[in-house]
Design a protein around this motif. Sequence first.
Motif, PDB file in Angstrom:
ATOM      1  N   ALA A  33     -17.825 -10.117  30.983  1.00 20.74           N
ATOM      2  CA  ALA A  33     -19.111  -9.991  31.685  1.00 20.74           C
ATOM      3  C   ALA A  33     -19.160  -8.714  32.510  1.00 20.74           C
ATOM      4  N   VAL A  34     -18.040  -8.329  33.110  1.00 28.18           N
ATOM      5  CA  VAL A  34     -17.992  -7.074  33.864  1.00 28.18           C
ATOM      6  C   VAL A  34     -18.194  -5.893  32.917  1.00 28.18           C
ATOM      7  N   LEU A  35     -17.573  -5.942  31.746  1.00 25.25           N
ATOM      8  CA  LEU A  35     -17.751  -4.874  30.759  1.00 25.25           C
ATOM      9  C   LEU A  35     -19.217  -4.731  30.367  1.00 25.25           C
ATOM     10  N   ALA A  36     -19.872  -5.860  30.092  1.00 22.99           N
ATOM     11  CA  ALA A  36     -21.281  -5.806  29.701  1.00 22.99           C
ATOM     12  C   ALA A  36     -22.143  -5.244  30.819  1.00 22.99           C
ATOM     13  N   ALA A  37     -21.868  -5.642  32.061  1.00 28.12           N
ATOM     14  CA  ALA A  37     -22.634  -5.135  33.199  1.00 28.12           C
ATOM     15  C   ALA A  37     -22.472  -3.626  33.332  1.00 28.12           C
ATOM     16  N   LEU A  38     -21.267  -3.149  33.120  1.00 22.88           N
ATOM     17  CA  LEU A  38     -21.003  -1.714  33.221  1.00 22.88           C
ATOM     18  C   LEU A  38     -21.761  -0.944  32.139  1.00 22.88           C
ATOM     19  N   HIS A  39     -21.722  -1.434  30.919  1.00 21.90           N
ATOM     20  CA  HIS A  39     -22.392  -0.742  29.814  1.00 21.90           C
ATOM     21  C   HIS A  39     -23.909  -0.750  29.983  1.00 21.90           C
ATOM     22  N   ARG A  40     -24.448  -1.799  30.582  1.00 22.33           N
ATOM     23  CA  ARG A  40     -25.902  -1.918  30.719  1.00 22.33           C
ATOM     24  C   ARG A  40     -26.432  -1.319  32.015  1.00 22.33           C
ATOM     25  N   GLU A 111     -24.354  -8.767  41.294  1.00 24.55           N
ATOM     26  CA  GLU A 111     -25.650  -9.178  40.745  1.00 24.55           C
ATOM     27  C   GLU A 111     -25.810  -8.717  39.301  1.00 24.55           C
ATOM     28  N   ALA A 112     -25.284  -7.544  38.982  1.00 20.33           N
ATOM     29  CA  ALA A 112     -25.361  -7.060  37.603  1.00 20.33           C
ATOM     30  C   ALA A 112     -24.557  -7.952  36.669  1.00 20.33           C
ATOM     31  N   VAL A 113     -23.437  -8.456  37.145  1.00 15.51           N
ATOM     32  CA  VAL A 113     -22.628  -9.370  36.333  1.00 15.51           C
ATOM     33  C   VAL A 113     -23.355 -10.708  36.176  1.00 15.51           C
ATOM     34  N   ALA A 114     -23.975 -11.187  37.253  1.00 17.68           N
ATOM     35  CA  ALA A 114     -24.758 -12.422  37.167  1.00 17.68           C
ATOM     36  C   ALA A 114     -25.890 -12.287  36.159  1.00 17.68           C
ATOM     37  N   GLU A 115     -26.502 -11.101  36.101  1.00 17.72           N
ATOM     38  CA  GLU A 115     -27.578 -10.867  35.134  1.00 17.72           C
ATOM     39  C   GLU A 115     -27.058 -10.914  33.701  1.00 17.72           C
ATOM     40  N   VAL A 116     -25.834 -10.463  33.487  1.00 12.63           N
ATOM     41  CA  VAL A 116     -25.231 -10.550  32.151  1.00 12.63           C
ATOM     42  C   VAL A 116     -25.141 -11.998  31.701  1.00 12.63           C
ATOM     43  N   TRP A 117     -24.679 -12.867  32.595  1.00 15.18           N
ATOM     44  CA  TRP A 117     -24.582 -14.288  32.252  1.00 15.18           C
ATOM     45  C   TRP A 117     -25.970 -14.870  31.975  1.00 15.18           C
ATOM     46  N   ARG A 118     -26.947 -14.500  32.794  1.00 13.67           N
ATOM     47  CA  ARG A 118     -28.306 -15.010  32.592  1.00 13.67           C
ATOM     48  C   ARG A 118     -28.870 -14.551  31.253  1.00 13.67           C
ATOM     49  N   ARG A 119     -28.678 -13.283  30.961  1.00 16.61           N
ATOM     50  CA  ARG A 119     -29.200 -12.713  29.714  1.00 16.61           C
ATOM     51  C   ARG A 119     -28.544 -13.370  28.502  1.00 16.61           C
ATOM     52  N   GLY A 121     -27.752 -16.404  28.311  1.00 22.27           N
ATOM     53  CA  GLY A 121     -28.182 -17.789  28.209  1.00 22.27           C
ATOM     54  C   GLY A 121     -27.172 -18.775  28.739  1.00 22.27           C
ATOM     55  N   ALA A 122     -26.209 -18.287  29.510  1.00 21.69           N
ATOM     56  CA  ALA A 122     -25.190 -19.179  30.073  1.00 21.69           C
ATOM     57  C   ALA A 122     -25.829 -20.167  31.043  1.00 21.69           C
ATOM     58  N   THR A 123     -25.356 -21.387  31.014  1.00 21.09           N
ATOM     59  CA  THR A 123     -25.909 -22.426  31.873  1.00 21.09           C
ATOM     60  C   THR A 123     -24.966 -22.856  32.982  1.00 21.09           C
ATOM     61  N   ARG A 124     -23.659 -22.581  32.838  1.00 16.74           N
ATOM     62  CA  ARG A 124     -22.708 -23.072  33.823  1.00 16.74           C
ATOM     63  C   ARG A 124     -21.768 -21.994  34.355  1.00 16.74           C
ATOM     64  N   SER A 125     -21.556 -20.937  33.616  1.00 21.56           N
ATOM     65  CA  SER A 125     -20.541 -19.948  33.970  1.00 21.56           C
ATOM     66  C   SER A 125     -21.054 -18.945  34.999  1.00 21.56           C
ATOM     67  N   ALA A 126     -20.139 -18.437  35.823  1.00 18.87           N
ATOM     68  CA  ALA A 126     -20.491 -17.451  36.846  1.00 18.87           C
ATOM     69  C   ALA A 126     -19.241 -16.684  37.257  1.00 18.87           C
ATOM     70  N   SER A 127     -19.462 -15.446  37.713  1.00 20.01           N
ATOM     71  CA  SER A 127     -18.361 -14.593  38.181  1.00 20.01           C
ATOM     72  C   SER A 127     -18.720 -14.014  39.544  1.00 20.01           C
TER      73      SER A 127
END
Length: 250
Positions: A33-40, A111-119, A121-127
Amino acid sequence: MLSVVVAPWGSGEPVFVRAPDELHYAASTMKVAVLAALHRSGVDLDTEVPVVNRFASAVGGEFGNSRDGDGDPLPWELLGGTAPLRTLAERMITHSSNLATNLCLAAVGHEAVAEVWRRAGATRSASPRGIEDHAARDAGVDNLVSARDLVRLLRSLDGDMLALLERNAFRVDLAAGLPPGTRIAFKNGWVAGARHSVGLVHPGDCPPYLIAVCYSGLLASGEDVADPAARLVARISAAVWQRRHGIAPR
């Protein structure tokens, strides 16, 4: 507790689930999720950032990483200097560096990492916290994942990120259950009491598929390679491989 999700790549519901929504301590799987946040984030990955070992805790104050608890020595050799975000992101994934992870996380924010999880479609996971933010964990702020959400997360990634996941150096769990040379883009995580791995497998004779295995229990020793729980994950990976032709969108 053992959770398993197997699903076709692309669209399609899982073809097999076992406790798919059970929460597990995330360990290093949160680094995806951190990797995705960084790339986006739009930041230039060739930007040089200071390599420090002081980070803001999710509950106030600061914390640092333990060098002895980090499996990757390279970022520590750069301490006090600078390094490109691209290099830190690579070591975060390929060698599961904790120090590199927190440096990347500091560059993009929670917050950027949280947005990755939201995007995804995660329902339970968080970092919500960094690696080794013990004060936050003691206060109940923790990184948690489910096997279903890990599959959703991997499904949300693009080619560059998946290509990096193919270079993961720790190949003792999901990858170990596959025939030698089989392409797999994956990330694993391990601590005492937990061993998880999520991957995209590319068989040569049928469409690719996603698999996530999360194990929490006494079998997990916390060793990066010599972990009995890694062998359990490998056996599950091998069993799914044998049934790979039946993994298709329904």
